[in-house]
Design a protein around this motif. Sequence first.
Motif, PDB file in Angstrom:
ATOM      1  N   GLN A  92       0.866  -1.181   0.000  1.00  0.00           N
ATOM      2  CA  GLN A  92       0.000   0.000   0.000  1.00  0.00           C
ATOM      3  C   GLN A  92       0.899   1.226   0.000  1.00  0.00           C
ATOM      4  OE1 GLN A  92      -3.655  -0.325   2.576  1.00  0.00           O
ATOM      5  NE2 GLN A  92      -2.441  -2.016   3.425  1.00  0.00           N
ATOM      6  N   ILE A  93       0.518   2.214  -0.789  1.00  0.00           N
ATOM      7  CA  ILE A  93       1.350   3.405  -0.940  1.00  0.00           C
ATOM      8  C   ILE A  93       0.540   4.650  -0.607  1.00  0.00           C
ATOM      9  CG2 ILE A  93       2.666   4.814  -2.570  1.00  0.00           C
ATOM     10  CD1 ILE A  93       3.184   2.224  -4.156  1.00  0.00           C
ATOM     11  N   ARG A  94       1.084   5.461   0.297  1.00  0.00           N
ATOM     12  CA  ARG A  94       0.519   6.779   0.567  1.00  0.00           C
ATOM     13  C   ARG A  94       1.355   7.787  -0.215  1.00  0.00           C
ATOM     14  NH1 ARG A  94       0.940   8.271   6.379  1.00  0.00           N
ATOM     15  NH2 ARG A  94      -0.611   6.648   6.595  1.00  0.00           N
ATOM     16  N   CYS A  95       0.682   8.607  -1.010  1.00  0.00           N
ATOM     17  CA  CYS A  95       1.369   9.588  -1.847  1.00  0.00           C
ATOM     18  C   CYS A  95       1.229  10.978  -1.248  1.00  0.00           C
ATOM     19  CB  CYS A  95       0.748   9.600  -3.248  1.00  0.00           C
ATOM     20  SG  CYS A  95       0.764   7.986  -4.048  1.00  0.00           S
TER      21      CYS A  95
ATOM     22  N   ARG B 136       4.802   7.121   2.161  1.00  0.00           N
ATOM     23  CA  ARG B 136       4.876   5.987   3.100  1.00  0.00           C
ATOM     24  C   ARG B 136       4.365   4.739   2.401  1.00  0.00           C
ATOM     25  NH1 ARG B 136       4.710   5.571   8.836  1.00  0.00           N
ATOM     26  NH2 ARG B 136       3.751   3.620   9.479  1.00  0.00           N
ATOM     27  N   THR B 137       4.871   3.585   2.825  1.00  0.00           N
ATOM     28  CA  THR B 137       4.367   2.320   2.299  1.00  0.00           C
ATOM     29  C   THR B 137       4.043   1.374   3.447  1.00  0.00           C
ATOM     30  OG1 THR B 137       6.557   1.313   2.110  1.00  0.00           O
ATOM     31  CG2 THR B 137       5.724   2.487   0.167  1.00  0.00           C
ATOM     32  N   LEU B 138       3.187   0.424   3.162  1.00  0.00           N
ATOM     33  CA  LEU B 138       2.848  -0.637   4.106  1.00  0.00           C
ATOM     34  C   LEU B 138       2.837  -1.934   3.303  1.00  0.00           C
ATOM     35  CD1 LEU B 138       1.839  -1.655   6.892  1.00  0.00           C
ATOM     36  CD2 LEU B 138      -0.477  -1.263   6.041  1.00  0.00           C
ATOM     37  N   THR B 139       3.719  -2.855   3.669  1.00  0.00           N
ATOM     38  CA  THR B 139       3.867  -4.103   2.925  1.00  0.00           C
ATOM     39  C   THR B 139       3.200  -5.248   3.666  1.00  0.00           C
ATOM     40  OG1 THR B 139       5.963  -3.341   2.021  1.00  0.00           O
ATOM     41  CG2 THR B 139       5.544  -5.706   1.927  1.00  0.00           C
ATOM     42  N   THR B 140       2.434  -6.054   2.925  1.00  0.00           N
ATOM     43  CA  THR B 140       1.781  -7.231   3.478  1.00  0.00           C
ATOM     44  C   THR B 140       2.291  -8.452   2.721  1.00  0.00           C
ATOM     45  OG1 THR B 140      -0.206  -5.965   4.008  1.00  0.00           O
ATOM     46  CG2 THR B 140      -0.427  -8.352   3.949  1.00  0.00           C
ATOM     47  N   LEU B 141       2.898  -9.377   3.460  1.00  0.00           N
ATOM     48  CA  LEU B 141       3.345 -10.650   2.874  1.00  0.00           C
ATOM     49  C   LEU B 141       2.178 -11.620   2.877  1.00  0.00           C
ATOM     50  CD1 LEU B 141       6.746 -11.063   4.761  1.00  0.00           C
ATOM     51  CD2 LEU B 141       6.318  -9.947   2.577  1.00  0.00           C
ATOM     52  N   THR B 142       2.158 -12.523   1.909  1.00  0.00           N
ATOM     53  CA  THR B 142       1.097 -13.529   1.866  1.00  0.00           C
ATOM     54  C   THR B 142       1.713 -14.914   2.059  1.00  0.00           C
ATOM     55  OG1 THR B 142       1.256 -13.818  -0.534  1.00  0.00           O
ATOM     56  CG2 THR B 142      -0.257 -12.120   0.282  1.00  0.00           C
ATOM     57  N   PHE B 143       0.894 -15.829   2.549  1.00  0.00           N
ATOM     58  CA  PHE B 143       1.315 -17.195   2.799  1.00  0.00           C
ATOM     59  C   PHE B 143       0.263 -18.154   2.265  1.00  0.00           C
ATOM     60  CE2 PHE B 143       2.744 -14.386   6.155  1.00  0.00           C
ATOM     61  CZ  PHE B 143       4.111 -14.574   6.096  1.00  0.00           C
TER      62      PHE B 143
ATOM     63  N   GLU C  45      -6.631   5.357   4.079  1.00  0.00           N
ATOM     64  CA  GLU C  45      -5.360   5.898   4.544  1.00  0.00           C
ATOM     65  C   GLU C  45      -4.268   5.864   3.472  1.00  0.00           C
ATOM     66  OE1 GLU C  45      -2.248   5.159   8.233  1.00  0.00           O
ATOM     67  OE2 GLU C  45      -4.239   4.260   8.306  1.00  0.00           O
ATOM     68  N   TYR C  46      -4.358   4.903   2.556  1.00  0.00           N
ATOM     69  CA  TYR C  46      -3.372   4.769   1.476  1.00  0.00           C
ATOM     70  C   TYR C  46      -4.047   5.033   0.132  1.00  0.00           C
ATOM     71  CZ  TYR C  46      -0.161   2.989   4.941  1.00  0.00           C
ATOM     72  OH  TYR C  46       0.653   2.888   6.036  1.00  0.00           O
ATOM     73  N   ASP C  47      -3.264   5.464  -0.840  1.00  0.00           N
ATOM     74  CA  ASP C  47      -3.802   5.889  -2.133  1.00  0.00           C
ATOM     75  C   ASP C  47      -3.730   4.820  -3.216  1.00  0.00           C
ATOM     76  OD1 ASP C  47      -4.228   8.707  -1.322  1.00  0.00           O
ATOM     77  OD2 ASP C  47      -2.043   8.663  -1.107  1.00  0.00           O
ATOM     78  N   LEU C  48      -2.716   3.966  -3.148  1.00  0.00           N
ATOM     79  CA  LEU C  48      -2.507   2.940  -4.161  1.00  0.00           C
ATOM     80  C   LEU C  48      -2.259   1.596  -3.497  1.00  0.00           C
ATOM     81  CD1 LEU C  48      -0.011   4.892  -6.452  1.00  0.00           C
ATOM     82  CD2 LEU C  48      -2.437   4.478  -6.926  1.00  0.00           C
TER      83      LEU C  48
ATOM     84  N   ILE D 217      11.631  -4.522  -2.783  1.00  0.00           N
ATOM     85  CA  ILE D 217      10.678  -3.420  -2.635  1.00  0.00           C
ATOM     86  C   ILE D 217      11.414  -2.086  -2.567  1.00  0.00           C
ATOM     87  CG2 ILE D 217       8.952  -2.397  -1.085  1.00  0.00           C
ATOM     88  CD1 ILE D 217       8.103  -5.339  -0.482  1.00  0.00           C
ATOM     89  N   ASN D 218      12.498  -2.041  -1.816  1.00  0.00           N
ATOM     90  CA  ASN D 218      13.285  -0.812  -1.735  1.00  0.00           C
ATOM     91  C   ASN D 218      13.779  -0.388  -3.113  1.00  0.00           C
ATOM     92  OD1 ASN D 218      14.731   1.271  -0.154  1.00  0.00           O
ATOM     93  ND2 ASN D 218      16.515   0.233  -0.996  1.00  0.00           N
ATOM     94  N   ASP D 219      14.334  -1.332  -3.865  1.00  0.00           N
ATOM     95  CA  ASP D 219      14.834  -1.020  -5.206  1.00  0.00           C
ATOM     96  C   ASP D 219      13.704  -0.626  -6.153  1.00  0.00           C
ATOM     97  OD1 ASP D 219      17.373  -1.597  -4.312  1.00  0.00           O
ATOM     98  OD2 ASP D 219      17.475  -3.572  -5.288  1.00  0.00           O
ATOM     99  N   ALA D 220      12.538  -1.219  -5.963  1.00  0.00           N
ATOM    100  CA  ALA D 220      11.411  -0.949  -6.855  1.00  0.00           C
ATOM    101  C   ALA D 220      10.839   0.457  -6.682  1.00  0.00           C
ATOM    102  CB  ALA D 220      10.308  -1.982  -6.620  1.00  0.00           C
TER     103      ALA D 220
END
Length: 79
Positions: A8-11, A69-76, A38-41, A57-60
């Motif tokens: 999720q990305i907040r711009c 700001r970003t919020l990363t969710t891993l999936t399992f 709270e997040y835009d994308l 993710i950092n490189d991307a």
Amino acid sequence: MMQTVFVQIRCRPGTTYDVAFAIVLKEIHAELYSTSGEYDLLVKLIIPKGDDIGRYINDAFRDVDGIERTLTTLTFKAF
């Protein structure tokens, strides 16, 4: 095997379309959505197994101007 990750990305105000366009140009996403709240994308990434997720993710996103700001969710695999 691949790892599915959602970011999720907040711009910064007024930059959402520019941020989305910059991500599209990178051709790194599986899916990209505009969201409310709270997040835009919301970006779905498919990361090759064995790649360092944090570094990927950092490189991307590190050179995409307008990301606040970003919020990363891993999936399992549960089923």
